[in-house]
Structures are given as C-alpha cells and as structure tokens.
Design a protein around this motif. Structure first.
Motif, PDB file in Angstrom:
ATOM      1  N   ASP A 725       0.850  -1.187   0.000  1.00 26.32           N
ATOM      2  CA  ASP A 725       0.000   0.000   0.000  1.00 26.32           C
ATOM      3  C   ASP A 725       0.889   1.241   0.000  1.00 26.32           C
ATOM      4  O   ASP A 725       2.099   1.150   0.210  1.00 26.32           O
ATOM      5  CB  ASP A 725      -0.919  -0.013   1.221  1.00 26.32           C
ATOM      6  CG  ASP A 725      -2.096   0.947   1.070  1.00 26.32           C
ATOM      7  OD1 ASP A 725      -2.231   1.535  -0.018  1.00 26.32           O
ATOM      8  OD2 ASP A 725      -2.868   1.101   2.026  1.00 26.32           O
ATOM      9  N   THR A 726       0.264   2.387  -0.255  1.00 25.15           N
ATOM     10  CA  THR A 726       0.988   3.658  -0.241  1.00 25.15           C
ATOM     11  C   THR A 726       0.333   4.597   0.752  1.00 25.15           C
ATOM     12  O   THR A 726      -0.883   4.598   0.929  1.00 25.15           O
ATOM     13  CB  THR A 726       0.999   4.315  -1.630  1.00 25.15           C
ATOM     14  OG1 THR A 726      -0.344   4.508  -2.075  1.00 25.15           O
ATOM     15  CG2 THR A 726       1.761   3.463  -2.640  1.00 25.15           C
ATOM     16  N   ASP A 727       1.146   5.422   1.365  1.00 22.86           N
ATOM     17  CA  ASP A 727       0.679   6.449   2.300  1.00 22.86           C
ATOM     18  C   ASP A 727       1.187   7.785   1.775  1.00 22.86           C
ATOM     19  O   ASP A 727       2.387   8.073   1.860  1.00 22.86           O
ATOM     20  CB  ASP A 727       1.199   6.169   3.703  1.00 22.86           C
ATOM     21  CG  ASP A 727       0.696   7.189   4.714  1.00 22.86           C
ATOM     22  OD1 ASP A 727      -0.100   8.066   4.323  1.00 22.86           O
ATOM     23  OD2 ASP A 727       1.103   7.105   5.891  1.00 22.86           O
ATOM     24  N   HIS A 729       0.083  10.843   2.732  1.00 24.18           N
ATOM     25  CA  HIS A 729      -0.271  11.967   3.584  1.00 24.18           C
ATOM     26  C   HIS A 729       0.530  12.054   4.879  1.00 24.18           C
ATOM     27  O   HIS A 729       0.535  13.110   5.509  1.00 24.18           O
ATOM     28  CB  HIS A 729      -1.763  11.899   3.931  1.00 24.18           C
ATOM     29  CG  HIS A 729      -2.649  11.766   2.729  1.00 24.18           C
ATOM     30  ND1 HIS A 729      -2.865  12.783   1.840  1.00 24.18           N
ATOM     31  CD2 HIS A 729      -3.348  10.689   2.257  1.00 24.18           C
ATOM     32  CE1 HIS A 729      -3.675  12.367   0.871  1.00 24.18           C
ATOM     33  NE2 HIS A 729      -3.989  11.096   1.104  1.00 24.18           N
ATOM     34  N   SER A 730       1.169  10.993   5.268  1.00 25.81           N
ATOM     35  CA  SER A 730       1.819  10.993   6.577  1.00 25.81           C
ATOM     36  C   SER A 730       3.072  11.849   6.604  1.00 25.81           C
ATOM     37  O   SER A 730       3.347  12.536   7.586  1.00 25.81           O
ATOM     38  CB  SER A 730       2.167   9.558   6.990  1.00 25.81           C
ATOM     39  OG  SER A 730       0.985   8.797   7.111  1.00 25.81           O
ATOM     40  N   ASN A 740       0.133  -2.918   4.015  1.00 25.56           N
ATOM     41  CA  ASN A 740      -1.158  -2.807   4.665  1.00 25.56           C
ATOM     42  C   ASN A 740      -1.501  -4.159   5.288  1.00 25.56           C
ATOM     43  O   ASN A 740      -1.353  -5.201   4.660  1.00 25.56           O
ATOM     44  CB  ASN A 740      -2.224  -2.421   3.642  1.00 25.56           C
ATOM     45  CG  ASN A 740      -3.537  -2.037   4.297  1.00 25.56           C
ATOM     46  OD1 ASN A 740      -4.107  -2.811   5.053  1.00 25.56           O
ATOM     47  ND2 ASN A 740      -4.007  -0.845   3.981  1.00 25.56           N
ATOM     48  N   LYS A 803       2.740   7.693  12.026  1.00 27.77           N
ATOM     49  CA  LYS A 803       2.380   7.435  10.641  1.00 27.77           C
ATOM     50  C   LYS A 803       3.629   7.113   9.839  1.00 27.77           C
ATOM     51  O   LYS A 803       4.740   7.471  10.205  1.00 27.77           O
ATOM     52  CB  LYS A 803       1.687   8.665  10.016  1.00 27.77           C
ATOM     53  CG  LYS A 803       0.386   9.070  10.678  1.00 27.77           C
ATOM     54  CD  LYS A 803      -0.723   8.070  10.397  1.00 27.77           C
ATOM     55  CE  LYS A 803      -2.041   8.540  10.997  1.00 27.77           C
ATOM     56  NZ  LYS A 803      -3.127   7.577  10.755  1.00 27.77           N
ATOM     57  N   GLY A 804       3.418   6.439   8.722  1.00 26.41           N
ATOM     58  CA  GLY A 804       4.479   6.230   7.757  1.00 26.41           C
ATOM     59  C   GLY A 804       5.607   5.363   8.258  1.00 26.41           C
ATOM     60  O   GLY A 804       5.411   4.333   8.912  1.00 26.41           O
TER      61      GLY A 804
END
Length: 862
Positions: A725-727, A729-730, A740, A803-804
């Motif tokens: 998955d990709t994040d 916004h973090s 994920n 996050k991230g």
C-alpha cells in the motif's frame, strides 16, 4: 442666484473686462446679433451651444434674466466646420451645380426653459419667439444640424414640420427610435463598443477600482448601465458614481454635493463621460483640487483641453481620451489658419471670440470694428487649450452632415428634373420633408474616403484612437495618439497601446495603480469582506496541500495525491517514493541492532551449549533454553522483513513470522515456568505431577500454542492477507510504500493471543518467584515477562499515534525491545555466573545433587 462665490467673482471680473472694451459705455458684447446668417439658394439651420448662459428667475417673476457665463471655444470650431463644408461644396462643380448652400446659425442655451427660444425665433422669422407662428412665407432651410441633447428637446417641435434634423453628438440609442423621431438622423457611428474599449484599457493596466462621473442625460445613464455590466463581467468594481449636470436646473440641484465623492474616493482612476452640451465647464474652479492625483479616462465629446480654463491643464496632464477614428480633412487646417473677423465680418461669434482671446477693443455703433488687436492674431497662434487646430469628432460629424444634406438635395433635384424639367431659368422648389426618402438610405464616401451611412440599422460601430493629454511646455496642452481600439480586430488585438508614449499625472513616474485591495500573491487566496465590493478583500494563505499559482485567485487548488504543495503554497511537486530502507539512518540503526542482538543471542546459545553439563544450565532445562534462544534469534531476524522495499512476499511474512516466532518464544517461557512449578510441587515419587514432569508434558505447550497461532495466521491469510500500500499523507513531500495489514481484526487477534500467552507466563512465574532453590529462575522469568508485556502495552498507543515510516520503526523497535528483554532478563544473569562467577555454578551437598538429577529429567533426549 447661484451660490458659488469663487465662480461668481471670476465671472463678474470677466464681465467687467468685457464692458470696458466698448466705447461710450456700451455693452457691445451683449448687443450683437444672436445669429450668424449666410444667404444661399437653400440653407441649413444650425443650433450649437457656443455660449453658456444661466437664467436667474429671481430677478423678475415674469421675465427671466439671462447671465453670460462663458464662451465654449471648442464648440466654436463647429461654426468653422459648418462654414468650411459649405464653402467646399459651393466650389465643387460636381455636387449641387448652379445651387448655392447657405446657413442660419443660432446659439442655444442649457436651460430647459430657454432652449426652445432660438428655434422658435428661427421658425417664426421674428426677433421674438412666437410659438406656432411662422412669419416667413417660405423658408430656404431644408435641414437642421444640432447637438444630441438639443435634438431630444427640439426634435418634437421640428417633427411637426417634418424638417430633417441631423445630430453632431455621439450616437444616442434613444434618438434611433424611428417611431418617436422619424425625421432625425445621427451622424456619429455607434458607440456600443465604447464600454468594452474602456474596460479593455482598465484590464490592460490592472485597474480594478474606479469611479464614474457621468452626465445626467439618458445616454449617460444608459452608458453607465452598459459600462457597469462590462466592469462587473471583468471583475472591476465601481467605488462611486458622480452625476454631471447638462441643464441649468440639474446643475443647481447637484452643485451642493458636486465632487464630494471624488474627493473622498480611494480610486485613482475616474471614467468621465459627458458630451458637448454638458455644463461641466462652469464648475472648473471646484474641479481643480480633485484632478492632480487622479487618472482620467474620458471621451472627446467633452474635451477639457480645448476649454479656456487653462488652470486645469496641469491637473488633467496624463488624461486618456477615447476619440472616434477618422481621416484628416485636407484644407481644413489651412482654412482655420486664415479665418479672422476681417475675412468673415458677418460672423458675430468669431468677433466675440477675437475680443476674448486677443484682448481687442471694439468701436462703432454696430460694435463690429476691432482695434488694438495683435498684428499676428490668428487661431493658429492660440494655445491648444484656447483653440485646437485639429478637427474634433463633433466638427467631423458636422462636416459629414452638410455633405449628407448636399448629396440628398442633389439626388432629389436630379429626380425632380427627370419628372418636371425647369424652363426659363426658374428654380425648382421643394419642401424639407421631401428629403427624407433620400436621407433614410443615404450612403456615400466623403472627400476623406470614409464611408458615411445614415441608416442606423446598418451603421457601423466606431473605432477609437486613444489620445494622451500632455501639458508641457506648461500651459500648452496637446494630445498625442498612444493607441487605438477596434471592435473588428481579434480579441487579443482589439486594444493596442504604446505605453512608452504615455505621460501620467504630475508626480507619477510609473504606471499608477487603482485597486481597493492589493493583489494576493501566489500562495494566497482572496477572502471577501462583508459589506464590501468583490474588489475589496483580504488575502488568506492556502490550506495544507493546496496552492494558488496566480495572483488574486478566489480558490486554492488541491494538489493530487502523488503531489505535495511547496512551503510557499504556489506550486505542486511530485512526491518522492520512500520507505524504511536499509540506507535510511533509522533503518540502518534498526538493522544493526537486530543483527547485534541476533549475534549476541547466538553467542549465548554457544555458551549454553559449551557449558551444557554445568549445574546452572542443567537446572533450567537445557532443551527449553536452546529452543528459546533459537526462537529469539529468529525474532530478531524477522524484524529485517519490515525494512527495505516492500513486496508481496515480505508483506505476507512480516506479521505471520513475527506472530509465530514470538509465540514460540513466549510459549517456551511458559513451559519453563510450568516446569519450575512442577519441579517444586513434586514431594513424593508416586504422585501424578511427578509423572507429568518425567514424561515431558510441559514441553507439549510449545507446539500446541504455536499451532493455534499458525491457525490464526492461516485464517488471516485466507480472508484478507497483507498487501503493498501507499501512504501519501503521513510525511510531507513523500509517498511512503508500506505493507497494509489487510484485516486489522486478524492482526489484533494474533497480537492479543500473543499477549494472552505473555500474561499467562507472567502470572505463573510471579506465583513461583519465591520458591527456594539456588538455581530457581522464576524471578528472572517474571521480570522478563514484565518487560515483555510493558513493551507491547506501550506499543499500542505509540503505534497508533505515528504514521508512515515511523509506524514501521515503532513495530520493529518493539520486536527488538521485547526480544532483548527476554534475552537480557533470562540469560544475562546466567551467563554472568557461567563466565565470571564459575564458583557459584557448582553443587553443594547431596541434597542439591539429588534435586539436580531430578530436574535434569527434562533434558531433550533422555
């Protein structure tokens, strides 16, 4: 009386000066005839506003008192244009041969009550105005030329006699109503594109905050309405609207609040729209103080540069003027150069003008003999603000109107000659109404080469020259063409300007600005102010991950998911793909830590294998110790699956390997703890607990617990396995590749099951912590499980608050910390005794040896 003291003092002084120019105390200036007449076979009547009169009704209730207020020098050019056109036609053998043109010229007043006086005198043929009475049996006048506002008032009267009326002012839509004004013809082209031209000029200079000074004629109101539509369409706001009086009555009603709005306004640009009939000239003393810092945009229909009030030339410096584009009439300038009272002694207006501008004196009972005039007196010697030698729009329209009448009469005479030949030198006679069929569809090319069309349905829109008023040398104003506007050009070429030729108002060295609020730079958006026009706003920074890349943007634009906004919020950059890599300092630290703990665990395993026959190693079940150390090695190494570029394999192995390996480790600790408890509970050889201990039942805890965890992982992978998955916004400016977990419920089931085993191990070890024995490790097991549980209890809130990459790092750190806690709390004290205090690693007494043999039953193979 008018309550304008500075103006009255000035005019009183002017009247006194005029009085002393007449000998024998005669007021010659006011005794002269009221009209200028030149005989001809056919004549054209003309009504021009040459003098400004105001009517004082308080002098006599039954008879108005007329007060002279000024000479409109620019309007006198109309008289000369009329004379020039008639003389040119009379010399032309191809147009109206054997027929001479004449004219009958009158001045008209601005008063609603007095404007009809001279038209009545002309119609009646008497010295006094007598309505509905004509003394002359036959009038030679076949048409009337007048200004626009006069045409509105006089047109109804002339319509009774079907007399053609031609207007010299700008195009008036109201007068194009053939039902109301069937006998009226407008010479000016349509001004429908004037509002667009002015707005184009505003947009060119980015002027968004303007004021309007508009004449109170219906045309002015209509223009204001059209202009406001164009201004609003293009985002330009109007700060104020100032009405300019056209008649004496409206002037009196408006004078108390005249120019107050202009003085108070913060707009540096004012659009001035009025015509030749406006009374704006008499209010010049009050205009002087509002001009200096303003940029004026006006039309040539009211030309301040040709007015005698030269005191305003300094204030009007830099004005931009929209003038109708037309060709230059050859011979007109030479005609003006030679015009003087000696050449035209019957021209009473020229005589009065000469008296005013050259300070001459007049003698004789007729007041027509000039004396004491300069030798070189001529119109050309006057500065432009006293008399402009270039032909104005109104004069050009008069020139075309005279030619229109001549062409119509010419065509009509030709037609009449075909029907009824004239004998014995008799002249054809006709009535003015007979010209209408010829005027209605008249279309001809004037001597300049311009097309003249009197049909308002097919009349073309005007093209404009943009003039800039210069006032240097001081007091000698002149107009310079700096651009043009054509409605027929393409959108990008309608307006053309030579900005290097433009001279701005005094004291302004660069292009002036006229805005209500300063522009919002990129990175900001406009926020409207309550109760203010749209041009008045605040500038608000764009929100997170939104940009504005232009000035004065209403809304910010959100960057795409794979982009991020710059710190200035003025552009979007592509995000850099990142993950917790081996080259990353954080990733490198965790890798080194994991490898170090793995090596350290392997060293401990080696120590235990080497000293496997010592009492300490044997007393704590060598087989379980080996399993636990091997499980810890894999626990440390499984953290490496979380570091590096994620792929499908690593994402699946991350959580399942972590869950299974730690389940083996924790279940091993639980087995060791139960073994200790059983060893101390065995008090007799025949008891069942002894049988459990000897048969290795505690060792079965490890495969049973591990199989349960494997089943949970299998269910997890079967229903909702982890995936890449990709994040976006973090982490600012980065797209984080991560795994994920798929099913969050399955993840917490695995983690919860592992926690349950840990709590069970902790509970059992805590209960056995005080059992007496030299080699009892229950205390170490208790403390290790306390550390283990503390790490993972702390892990949950920290994990959810990050996050991230940091989230992955927290999980890796928790794996390493919990594994290190097990390694350190259980095996470091034993290694200390084995390596540094070997004397403690020995049996003392028979009882100790017997207990050691009984507990050694738990070895892996025997």
């Amino acid at each position: 009386t008018l309550k304008m003291f500075p103006l009255n003092f000035l005019l009183l002084f002017l009247q006194l000066c005029l009085l002393v120019t007449c000998h024998d105390d005669q007021n010659c200036f006011f005794q002269m005839e009221r009209s200028y007449y030149k005989d001809g076979d056919i004549e054209i009547a003309a009504f021009f506003p040459i003098y400004i009169y105001l009517v004082d009704r308080m002098i006599n209730i039954f008879k108005n008192h007329v007060t002279f207020k000024g000479f409109q020098s620019k309007n006198y050019q109309y008289v000369l244009a009329l004379v020039f056109a008639i003389e040119e036609i009379n010399k032309n053998p191809q147009l109206l041969p054997n027929v001479t043109l004449g004219f009958d010229l009158y001045n008209v007043m601005h008063s609603d009550m007095m404007v009809m006086q001279n038209p009545f005198i002309w119609l009646a043929g008497l010295e006094e105005d007598v309505p509905n009475y004509m003394c002359r049996k036959w009038s030679k006048s076949v048409a009337v030329i007048s200004g626009t506002s006069i045409a509105v008032q006089v047109g109804t009267l002339l319509e009774l006699y079907k007399i053609p009326q031609l207007t010299l002012g700008s195009f008036e839509p109201l007068l194009s109503d053939s039902g109301q004004f069937p006998s009226l013809y407008q010479m000016a082209p349509k001004d429908t594109s004037l509002a667009l031209g002015i707005v184009s000029l505003m947009l060119h200079f980015s002027w968004t905050w303007v004021g309007l000074a508009i004449s109170d004629l219906p045309k002015g109101i209509q223009f204001m309405s059209n202009l406001k539509v164009e201004l609003q369409k293009n985002g330009i706001c109007v700060d104020f609207v100032e009405l300019i009086a056209v008649t004496e009555e409206s002037y009196i009603s408006l004078q108390n609040r005249f120019h107050i709005q202009i003085l108070k306004s913060s707009a540096n640009v004012v659009i001035l729209f009025c015509d030749t009939d406006s009374l704006i000239g008499i209010s010049f003393p009050t205009w002087e103080r509002v001009m200096t810092w303003k940029v004026w945009v006006t039309t040539s229909q009211w030309d301040f540069a040709s007015d005698e009030h030269h005191i305003l030339l300094h204030s009007f410096h830099g004005t931009l003027i929209f003038s109708h584009h037309h060709g230059e009439i050859s011979g007109f300038k030479n005609f003006l150069q030679t015009a003087n009272p000696s050449k035209y002694p019957e021209d009473i207006y020229l005589l009065r003008f000469w008296l005013l501008v050259f300070d001459c004196s007049v003698t004789g009972a007729s007041c027509k003999t000039l004396q004491n005039c300069p030798l070189n007196a001529s119109l050309e010697s006057l500065p432009p603000h006293r008399f402009d030698m270039s032909m104005s729009d109104g004069s050009y329209n008069i020139y075309n109107a005279v030619y229109a009448v001549a062409h119509s009469v010419h065509e009509m005479l030709l037609q009449l000659l075909e029907i009824q030949p004239v004998n014995n030198g008799a002249k054809l006679t006709f009535s003015p109404w007979q010209l209408h069929p010829f005027l209605k569809n008249l279309q001809f090319t004037n001597p300049v080469g311009d097309l003249v069309n009197l049909n308002h349905m097919t009349n073309l829109e005007a093209e404009y020259d943009i003039l800039n008023f210069w006032n240097f040398p001081y007091g000698v104003g002149r107009k310079v063409k700096v651009g043009q506007f054509s409605p027929y050009a393409s959108q990008s070429q309608k307006l053309s300007l030579s900005e290097n030729l433009i001279e701005w108002a005094i004291g302004i060295t660069e292009t002036p600005r006229s805005v209500c609020s300063e522009s919002c730079s990129p990175g900001f958006r406009k926020a409207s102010l309550e109760g203010k026009p749209t041009c008045c706003f605040d500038c608000t920074p764009c929100p997170e991950n939104e940009i504005s890349n232009q000035t004065d943007m209403d809304q910010c634009m959100k960057c795409l998911d794979h982009q991020y906004a710059s710190t200035e919020r003025n552009q979007c950059f592509h995000k850099k793909v990142t993950f917790l890599s081996f080259e990353d300092p954080l990733g490198m630290t965790l890798v080194c830590t994991a490898l170090c703990f793995s090596v350290l665990t392997a060293v401990v395993l080696g120590v235990f294998v080497k000293h496997r026959d010592t009492p300490l190693v044997k007393a704590n079940n060598r087989c379980l110790s080996y399993i636990l150390l091997i499980a810890l090695i894999f626990c440390f190494l499984c953290s490496l699956l979380f570091i590096g570029h994620p792929n499908t394999t690593t994402c699946v192995l991350q959580q399942t390997t972590f869950g299974v390996m730690f389940t083996v480790a924790v279940s091993t600790v639980l087995a060791k703890t139960i073994t200790v408890v059983l060893a101390f509970k065995v008090t007799a050889p025949g008891r069942r607990m002894r049988h459990w201990l000897i048969s290795g039942v505690p060792n079965s805890i490890i495969p049973i617990c591990s199989l349960i965890q494997l089943a949970l992982c299998a269910i997890w992978l079967g229903n909702s396995p982890p995936f890449i998955d990709t994040d976006a916004h973090s982490e600012h400016g980065h797209i984080i590749l991560m795994c994920n977990k798929g099913s969050v419920i399955a993840f917490y089931c695995v983690l919860g099951y592992l926690g349950s085993l840990a709590m069970a191990s902790f509970t059992v070890a805590f209960l056995a912590r005080n059992l007496p024995d030299k080699f009892n490790e229950a205390k170490f097991l208790t403390f290790s499980m306390l550390v283990f549980c503390s790490v993972w209890v702390t892990f949950l809130p920290v994990y959810h608050s990050t996050k991230g990459k940091v989230m992955v790092a927290v999980e890796v750190f928790s794996i390493l910390a919990s594994g290190a806690g097990l390694l350190g709390c259980i095996f470091v004290p034993k290694c200390y005794i084995i390596l540094l205090r070997p004397e403690k690693n020995a049996l003392k007494g028979l009882r100790d040896r017997r207990i050691s043999k009984e507990t050694d039953v738990l070895r892996c193979s025997s």
